[in-house]
Motif scaffolding. Structure first.
Motif, PDB file in Angstrom:
ATOM      1  N   VAL A  32       0.865  -1.179   0.000  1.00 19.12           N
ATOM      2  CA  VAL A  32       0.000   0.000   0.000  1.00 19.12           C
ATOM      3  C   VAL A  32       0.903   1.230   0.000  1.00 19.12           C
ATOM      4  N   SER A  33       0.337   2.388  -0.392  1.00 20.41           N
ATOM      5  CA  SER A  33       1.185   3.563  -0.577  1.00 20.41           C
ATOM      6  C   SER A  33       0.802   4.767   0.281  1.00 20.41           C
ATOM      7  N   ASP A  34      -0.144   4.604   1.205  1.00 15.65           N
ATOM      8  CA  ASP A  34      -0.467   5.716   2.104  1.00 15.65           C
ATOM      9  C   ASP A  34      -0.874   5.176   3.464  1.00 15.65           C
ATOM     10  N   GLY A  35      -0.891   6.072   4.443  1.00 13.00           N
ATOM     11  CA  GLY A  35      -1.116   5.658   5.823  1.00 13.00           C
ATOM     12  C   GLY A  35      -2.492   5.087   6.076  1.00 13.00           C
ATOM     13  N   ARG A  36      -3.527   5.696   5.501  1.00 14.50           N
ATOM     14  CA  ARG A  36      -4.884   5.195   5.724  1.00 14.50           C
ATOM     15  C   ARG A  36      -5.049   3.791   5.165  1.00 14.50           C
ATOM     16  N   ALA A  37      -4.493   3.567   3.962  1.00  9.68           N
ATOM     17  CA  ALA A  37      -4.572   2.232   3.373  1.00  9.68           C
ATOM     18  C   ALA A  37      -3.826   1.213   4.229  1.00  9.68           C
ATOM     19  N   ALA A  38      -2.708   1.638   4.840  1.00 12.08           N
ATOM     20  CA  ALA A  38      -1.951   0.729   5.700  1.00 12.08           C
ATOM     21  C   ALA A  38      -2.779   0.302   6.912  1.00 12.08           C
ATOM     22  N   ILE A  39      -3.474   1.255   7.511  1.00 11.14           N
ATOM     23  CA  ILE A  39      -4.305   0.939   8.675  1.00 11.14           C
ATOM     24  C   ILE A  39      -5.444   0.012   8.282  1.00 11.14           C
ATOM     25  N   ASP A  40      -6.112   0.316   7.167  1.00 13.62           N
ATOM     26  CA  ASP A  40      -7.239  -0.499   6.717  1.00 13.62           C
ATOM     27  C   ASP A  40      -6.778  -1.911   6.369  1.00 13.62           C
ATOM     28  N   GLU A  41      -5.651  -2.008   5.671  1.00 10.38           N
ATOM     29  CA  GLU A  41      -5.142  -3.321   5.262  1.00 10.38           C
ATOM     30  C   GLU A  41      -4.725  -4.146   6.469  1.00 10.38           C
ATOM     31  N   ALA A  42      -4.066  -3.513   7.424  1.00 10.77           N
ATOM     32  CA  ALA A  42      -3.650  -4.236   8.630  1.00 10.77           C
ATOM     33  C   ALA A  42      -4.851  -4.726   9.417  1.00 10.77           C
ATOM     34  N   SER A  43      -5.917  -3.951   9.423  1.00 11.92           N
ATOM     35  CA  SER A  43      -7.124  -4.333  10.148  1.00 11.92           C
ATOM     36  C   SER A  43      -7.831  -5.501   9.486  1.00 11.92           C
ATOM     37  N   SER A  44      -7.899  -5.488   8.155  1.00 11.31           N
ATOM     38  CA  SER A  44      -8.668  -6.523   7.449  1.00 11.31           C
ATOM     39  C   SER A  44      -7.853  -7.787   7.187  1.00 11.31           C
ATOM     40  N   GLN A  45      -6.554  -7.644   6.918  1.00 10.50           N
ATOM     41  CA  GLN A  45      -5.744  -8.797   6.530  1.00 10.50           C
ATOM     42  C   GLN A  45      -4.957  -9.411   7.680  1.00 10.50           C
ATOM     43  N   ARG A  46      -4.770  -8.675   8.761  1.00 11.06           N
ATOM     44  CA  ARG A  46      -4.039  -9.157   9.931  1.00 11.06           C
ATOM     45  C   ARG A  46      -2.684  -9.775   9.544  1.00 11.06           C
ATOM     46  N   PRO A  47      -1.771  -8.949   9.031  1.00  9.72           N
ATOM     47  CA  PRO A  47      -0.458  -9.454   8.610  1.00  9.72           C
ATOM     48  C   PRO A  47       0.386  -9.914   9.791  1.00  9.72           C
ATOM     49  N   ASP A  48       1.408 -10.698   9.482  1.00  5.99           N
ATOM     50  CA  ASP A  48       2.348 -11.148  10.504  1.00  5.99           C
ATOM     51  C   ASP A  48       3.402 -10.088  10.798  1.00  5.99           C
ATOM     52  N   LEU A  49       3.586  -9.166   9.857  1.00  3.29           N
ATOM     53  CA  LEU A  49       4.597  -8.108  10.013  1.00  3.29           C
ATOM     54  C   LEU A  49       4.213  -6.939   9.116  1.00  3.29           C
ATOM     55  N   VAL A  50       4.490  -5.718   9.579  1.00  2.00           N
ATOM     56  CA  VAL A  50       4.303  -4.523   8.758  1.00  2.00           C
ATOM     57  C   VAL A  50       5.662  -3.872   8.545  1.00  2.00           C
ATOM     58  N   VAL A  51       6.052  -3.723   7.274  1.00  2.00           N
ATOM     59  CA  VAL A  51       7.237  -2.939   6.917  1.00  2.00           C
ATOM     60  C   VAL A  51       6.726  -1.545   6.606  1.00  2.00           C
ATOM     61  N   LEU A  52       7.063  -0.587   7.450  1.00  3.86           N
ATOM     62  CA  LEU A  52       6.381   0.701   7.472  1.00  3.86           C
ATOM     63  C   LEU A  52       7.331   1.863   7.204  1.00  3.86           C
ATOM     64  N   ASP A  53       7.112   2.555   6.081  1.00  2.00           N
ATOM     65  CA  ASP A  53       7.863   3.772   5.797  1.00  2.00           C
ATOM     66  C   ASP A  53       7.270   4.917   6.621  1.00  2.00           C
ATOM     67  N   LEU A  54       8.131   5.769   7.148  1.00  7.70           N
ATOM     68  CA  LEU A  54       7.632   6.869   7.978  1.00  7.70           C
ATOM     69  C   LEU A  54       6.999   7.991   7.169  1.00  7.70           C
ATOM     70  N   MET A  55       7.529   8.279   5.991  1.00 15.76           N
ATOM     71  CA  MET A  55       7.085   9.431   5.215  1.00 15.76           C
ATOM     72  C   MET A  55       5.941   9.063   4.275  1.00 15.76           C
ATOM     73  N   LEU A  56       4.848   8.602   4.842  1.00 16.44           N
ATOM     74  CA  LEU A  56       3.680   8.233   4.048  1.00 16.44           C
ATOM     75  C   LEU A  56       2.751   9.430   3.896  1.00 16.44           C
ATOM     76  N   PRO A  57       2.078   9.548   2.764  1.00 17.02           N
ATOM     77  CA  PRO A  57       1.079  10.627   2.625  1.00 17.02           C
ATOM     78  C   PRO A  57      -0.146  10.351   3.497  1.00 17.02           C
ATOM     79  N   GLY A  58      -0.862  11.416   3.820  1.00 15.62           N
ATOM     80  CA  GLY A  58      -2.044  11.266   4.671  1.00 15.62           C
ATOM     81  C   GLY A  58      -1.630  11.099   6.117  1.00 15.62           C
ATOM     82  N   ILE A  59      -1.702   9.905   6.612  1.00 20.30           N
ATOM     83  CA  ILE A  59      -1.246   9.574   7.966  1.00 20.30           C
ATOM     84  C   ILE A  59       0.187   9.065   7.872  1.00 20.30           C
ATOM     85  N   ASP A  60       1.113   9.710   8.573  1.00 20.78           N
ATOM     86  CA  ASP A  60       2.501   9.278   8.457  1.00 20.78           C
ATOM     87  C   ASP A  60       2.741   7.989   9.239  1.00 20.78           C
ATOM     88  N   GLY A  61       3.961   7.469   9.118  1.00 19.06           N
ATOM     89  CA  GLY A  61       4.274   6.187   9.741  1.00 19.06           C
ATOM     90  C   GLY A  61       4.117   6.195  11.246  1.00 19.06           C
TER      91      GLY A  61
END
Length: 231
Positions: A32-61
């Protein structure tokens, strides 16, 4: 150790590099390429790990990490070009499991990911397989067993079966299942899900033409249910 990993990175070249590295290691990956999508994806897919860039558009890392830590204890590996000590400390204070600055070595990135996963998942016996009736899906060993017999699945089939086994009786739309296969089949379409389902039925159903486990919910999608029928 195979894991499902969410990559939140707005640099498309970096994201694609990480995705390919993870697939080569045997993991599944969603980008995913933005903070909101990262939150939504983590909530729905329940990954084992998140590789998270800090400088994301919208909601930062940092904001994403706050939400992830509030909702569940998913391991987080932060990536950033920012090297200020206060940024590193803030990331760790928010609960990041590790922190890497850009540019980084692909080998080092994979080594850090293995370390974080090893700490988070521990031995395979501490990460029990998902069971629905006679079907067992082991996300760590990447194995499927049906009534005691091992079943060989493609990465796409495994991703679909894993998602459905995690939530038996839930009806998944084709689009929802497609999101689980995006990590290793970017050219896939919603109609391709029907092909995956057909092939899975051949492997887990005693009579693929009259399925008792992997059911069609007409007009909606598919669901996996407990059944006493053997494979």
């Amino acid at each position: 150790m195979c894991a499902h990993i969410l990559v939140a990175e707005d640099d498309h070249m970096q994201a694609e590099l990480i995705r390919r590295l993870l697939l080569k290691e045997g993991h599944t990956a969603v980008v995913v390429s933005d903070g909101r999508a990262a939150i939504d994806e983590a909530s729905s897919q329940r990954p084992d790990l998140v590789v998270l860039d800090l400088m994301l558009p919208g909601i930062d890392g940092f904001g994403v990490c706050r939400v992830l830590r509030r909702d569940r204890d998913v391991p987080v590996l932060m990536l950033t070009a920012r090297t200020a000590e206060e940024d590193v400390l803030l990331g760790l204070d928010l609960g990041a499991d590790d922190y890497m600055t850009k540019p980084y070595s692909p080998r080092e990135l994979l080594a850090r990911i293995r370390t974080v996963l090893r700490r988070a998942l521990g031995p395979a016996e501490r990460s029990p397989a998902l069971r629905v009736g006679g079907i067992s899906v082991d996300p760590v060993r990447h194995e499927v067993v049906c009534d005691g017999a091992p079943i060989v699945c493609t990465p796409g089939e495994f991703a679909i079966l894993r998602a459905m086994a995690a939530e038996p009786d839930r009806v998944f739309t084709r689009r929802q299942l497609l999101q689980h296969t995006r990590g290793h089949d970017r050219a896939s379409t919603e109609r391709a899900i029907d092909v995956h389902i057909m092939n899975l039925r051949k492997k887990i159903e005693p009579s693929p033409r009259t399925p008792a486990r992997l059911l069609t919910v007409f007009g909606v999608g598919y669901k996996l249910v407990d059944s006493r029928h053997g494979c």
